[in-house]
Design an enzyme around this catalytic site. Structure first.
Site, PDB file in Angstrom:
ATOM      1  N   SER A  66       0.838  -1.200   0.000  1.00 57.17           N
ATOM      2  CA  SER A  66       0.000   0.000   0.000  1.00 57.17           C
ATOM      3  C   SER A  66       0.874   1.252   0.000  1.00 57.17           C
ATOM      4  O   SER A  66       1.598   1.527   0.953  1.00 57.17           O
ATOM      5  CB  SER A  66      -0.909   0.010   1.227  1.00 57.17           C
ATOM      6  N   HIS A 121      -1.005  -1.051  -4.414  1.00 58.59           N
ATOM      7  CA  HIS A 121      -2.320  -0.749  -3.837  1.00 58.59           C
ATOM      8  C   HIS A 121      -2.367   0.758  -3.560  1.00 58.59           C
ATOM      9  O   HIS A 121      -1.498   1.303  -2.872  1.00 58.59           O
ATOM     10  CB  HIS A 121      -2.534  -1.547  -2.550  1.00 58.59           C
ATOM     11  N   ASP A 167      -4.567   3.921  -2.231  1.00 57.36           N
ATOM     12  CA  ASP A 167      -5.711   4.300  -1.388  1.00 57.36           C
ATOM     13  C   ASP A 167      -6.103   5.754  -1.608  1.00 57.36           C
ATOM     14  O   ASP A 167      -5.331   6.662  -1.278  1.00 57.36           O
ATOM     15  CB  ASP A 167      -5.334   4.122   0.089  1.00 57.36           C
ATOM     16  N   MET A 185      -8.646   8.697  -0.520  1.00 57.65           N
ATOM     17  CA  MET A 185      -9.572   9.066   0.568  1.00 57.65           C
ATOM     18  C   MET A 185     -10.015  10.512   0.393  1.00 57.65           C
ATOM     19  O   MET A 185      -9.187  11.375   0.084  1.00 57.65           O
ATOM     20  CB  MET A 185      -8.856   8.938   1.911  1.00 57.65           C
ATOM     21  N   HIS A 196      -8.094   1.683  -4.643  1.00 45.22           N
ATOM     22  CA  HIS A 196      -9.145   1.482  -3.635  1.00 45.22           C
ATOM     23  C   HIS A 196      -9.741   2.842  -3.302  1.00 45.22           C
ATOM     24  O   HIS A 196      -9.100   3.669  -2.661  1.00 45.22           O
ATOM     25  CB  HIS A 196      -8.482   0.823  -2.407  1.00 45.22           C
ATOM     26  N   MET A 244     -11.937   5.216  -1.333  1.00 45.00           N
ATOM     27  CA  MET A 244     -12.684   5.443  -0.089  1.00 45.00           C
ATOM     28  C   MET A 244     -13.294   6.825  -0.207  1.00 45.00           C
ATOM     29  O   MET A 244     -12.885   7.778   0.493  1.00 45.00           O
ATOM     30  CB  MET A 244     -11.740   5.324   1.114  1.00 45.00           C
ATOM     31  N   MET A 256     -12.130  -5.202   4.100  1.00 47.38           N
ATOM     32  CA  MET A 256     -11.401  -4.380   5.074  1.00 47.38           C
ATOM     33  C   MET A 256     -11.258  -5.140   6.391  1.00 47.38           C
ATOM     34  O   MET A 256     -12.247  -5.600   6.968  1.00 47.38           O
ATOM     35  CB  MET A 256     -12.133  -3.059   5.332  1.00 47.38           C
ATOM     36  N   GLY A 279      -9.290   4.229   6.410  1.00 50.95           N
ATOM     37  CA  GLY A 279      -8.912   5.617   6.679  1.00 50.95           C
ATOM     38  C   GLY A 279      -7.448   5.795   7.041  1.00 50.95           C
ATOM     39  O   GLY A 279      -6.876   6.844   6.781  1.00 50.95           O
ATOM     40  N   PHE A 280      -6.847   4.768   7.619  1.00 47.75           N
ATOM     41  CA  PHE A 280      -5.473   4.931   8.108  1.00 47.75           C
ATOM     42  C   PHE A 280      -4.688   3.634   7.954  1.00 47.75           C
ATOM     43  O   PHE A 280      -5.254   2.545   8.068  1.00 47.75           O
ATOM     44  CB  PHE A 280      -5.475   5.342   9.591  1.00 47.75           C
ATOM     45  N   GLY A 281      -3.384   3.783   7.758  1.00 47.01           N
ATOM     46  CA  GLY A 281      -2.496   2.629   7.779  1.00 47.01           C
ATOM     47  C   GLY A 281      -2.111   2.319   9.225  1.00 47.01           C
ATOM     48  O   GLY A 281      -2.376   3.113  10.144  1.00 47.01           O
ATOM     49  N   GLY A 282      -1.507   1.165   9.426  1.00 42.10           N
ATOM     50  CA  GLY A 282      -0.920   0.842  10.722  1.00 42.10           C
ATOM     51  C   GLY A 282      -1.896   0.533  11.835  1.00 42.10           C
ATOM     52  O   GLY A 282      -1.555   0.648  13.013  1.00 42.10           O
ATOM     53  N   ASP A 313      -7.352  -6.174   3.325  1.00 42.59           N
ATOM     54  CA  ASP A 313      -6.737  -4.854   3.429  1.00 42.59           C
ATOM     55  C   ASP A 313      -6.759  -4.352   4.874  1.00 42.59           C
ATOM     56  O   ASP A 313      -7.808  -3.996   5.406  1.00 42.59           O
ATOM     57  CB  ASP A 313      -7.512  -3.894   2.517  1.00 42.59           C
ATOM     58  N   GLY A 314      -5.562  -4.334   5.481  1.00 45.34           N
ATOM     59  CA  GLY A 314      -5.418  -3.773   6.826  1.00 45.34           C
ATOM     60  C   GLY A 314      -4.826  -4.762   7.811  1.00 45.34           C
ATOM     61  O   GLY A 314      -5.340  -5.868   7.984  1.00 45.34           O
ATOM     62  N   GLY A 315      -3.711  -4.374   8.408  1.00 44.28           N
ATOM     63  CA  GLY A 315      -3.122  -5.194   9.471  1.00 44.28           C
ATOM     64  C   GLY A 315      -2.516  -6.507   9.012  1.00 44.28           C
ATOM     65  O   GLY A 315      -2.360  -7.430   9.812  1.00 44.28           O
ATOM     66  N   GLY A 318       0.744  -2.315   4.107  1.00 44.75           N
ATOM     67  CA  GLY A 318       1.294  -0.966   4.142  1.00 44.75           C
ATOM     68  C   GLY A 318       2.395  -0.856   5.161  1.00 44.75           C
ATOM     69  O   GLY A 318       3.587  -0.952   4.862  1.00 44.75           O
TER      70      GLY A 318
HETATM   71  C1  DX5 Z   1      -6.742   1.701   5.037  1.00 50.36           C
HETATM   72  C2  DX5 Z   1      -6.202   1.404   3.668  1.00 50.36           C
HETATM   73  C3  DX5 Z   1      -5.178   0.353   3.648  1.00 50.36           C
HETATM   74  C4  DX5 Z   1      -3.936   0.663   4.444  1.00 50.36           C
HETATM   75  C5  DX5 Z   1      -3.387  -0.646   4.950  1.00 50.36           C
HETATM   76  O1  DX5 Z   1      -7.837   2.527   4.913  1.00 50.36           O
HETATM   77  O2  DX5 Z   1      -7.252   0.964   2.813  1.00 50.36           O
HETATM   78  O3  DX5 Z   1      -4.833  -0.030   2.316  1.00 50.36           O
HETATM   79  O4  DX5 Z   1      -2.964   1.340   3.708  1.00 50.36           O
HETATM   80  O5  DX5 Z   1      -2.356  -0.343   5.810  1.00 50.36           O
HETATM   81  P1  DX5 Z   1      -1.721  -1.366   6.849  1.00 50.36           P
HETATM   82  O6  DX5 Z   1      -1.216  -2.543   6.060  1.00 50.36           O
HETATM   83  O7  DX5 Z   1      -0.639  -0.543   7.466  1.00 50.36           O
HETATM   84  O8  DX5 Z   1      -2.817  -1.761   7.796  1.00 50.36           O
HETATM   85 ZN    ZN Z   2      -6.756   0.064   0.812  1.00 49.08          ZN
END
Ligand code: DX5
Ligand code: ZN
Length: 225
Positions: free
Chosen positions: A9, A34, A36, A38, A67, A69, A138, A143-146, A176-178, A198
């Site tokens: 990501s 990927h 994102d 937003m 993706h 959002m 999801m 909305g956020f990475g990490g 997608d996520g974590g 990400g």
């Molecule tokens: C969150 C994004 C993800 C995000 C994943 O809204 O859609 O693609 O970048 O990040 P990680 O892998 O850090 O959870």
């Molecule tokens: Zn995403």
């Protein structure tokens, strides 16, 4: 296609050194970028838009998995095609006329995906599953990475896989996520095809090896020579 598909990501990249990070992904075993997008309305964050994606397309040597959002994503389908999107995913929760939007994406020659929030049950996709190429499930609130992985995702993934097989659909499941070394093997066992990562990739001291380790998840590398 060599599974799992790995999609780093770009949201977690260093935007002051975006060219360097794109080249890193080019040189790695990653399969897709990927991307994102937003809008600060559908999700409580704003990421980046067309000029950044156009730069990604110029330098990137792998498909762009975009993706969205954003609210009313149908307004921008042609624009995302124009900046190089190969796969375009819209949120189920953002589309009143999802079927129409999916076909508008396909008419532009892109693969069409549907993203679902953690609270959205997979059975709501039953009557669209044969029409789509990808479900972006999801595993965090968008909305956020990490963020921390939501454990319920494994069961949802398993149920979605059963639905896809029952329908005879060729739709891929993207998580997608974590995603990290702990969650990736369990996700693949639950039926996932595509892993977005990400923070796990970009916070690592050796992102290329981290991508490689994700790519090799579930494979017995001791036998390979
Ligand atoms: C969150 C994004 C993800 C995000 C994943 O809204 O859609 O693609 O970048 O990040 P990680 O892998 O850090 O959870
Ligand atoms: Zn995403």
């Amino acid at each position: 296609m060599n599974f799992p598909i790995i999609a780093p990501s770009v949201l977690s990249a260093d935007f002051a050194n975006l060219g360097r990070d794109i080249e890193m992904i080019n040189a790695s075993e990653a399969d897709w970028f990927h991307v994102d997008v937003m809008d600060g309305v559908f999700v409580p964050n704003i990421s980046f838009g067309f000029p950044v994606i156009k730069s990604l397309q110029k330098l990137g040597k792998k498909p762009l998995d975009v993706h969205l959002m954003i609210v009313q994503p149908e307004r921008y389908i042609k624009d995302f095609k124009a900046v190089g999107a190969d796969i375009l995913s819209v949120h189920y929760e953002a589309c009143t006329h999802l079927h129409r939007t999916i076909y508008a994406i396909k008419e532009e020659g892109m693969k069409a995906g549907v993203a679902i929030n953690p609270h959205t049950p997979v059975h709501l996709l039953k009557d669209i599953i044969k029409d789509i190429d990808l479900v972006c499930m999801m595993s965090v609130n968008p909305g956020f990475g990490g963020q921390k992985f939501i454990e319920q995702t494994y069961a949802k993934c398993y149920d979605l896989k059963a639905m896809i097989l029952a329908a005879g659909s060729s739709c891929l499941i993207e998580i997608d996520g974590g995603v990290n070394a702990e969650t990736a093997p369990k996700l693949l066992n639950s039926g996932a095809d595509v892993l977005v990562a990400g923070n796990y990739v970009f916070a690592s001291s050796d992102p290329v090896s981290t991508i490689q380790s994700l790519k090799n998840t579930g494979k017995d590398t001791t036998l390979a020579s």
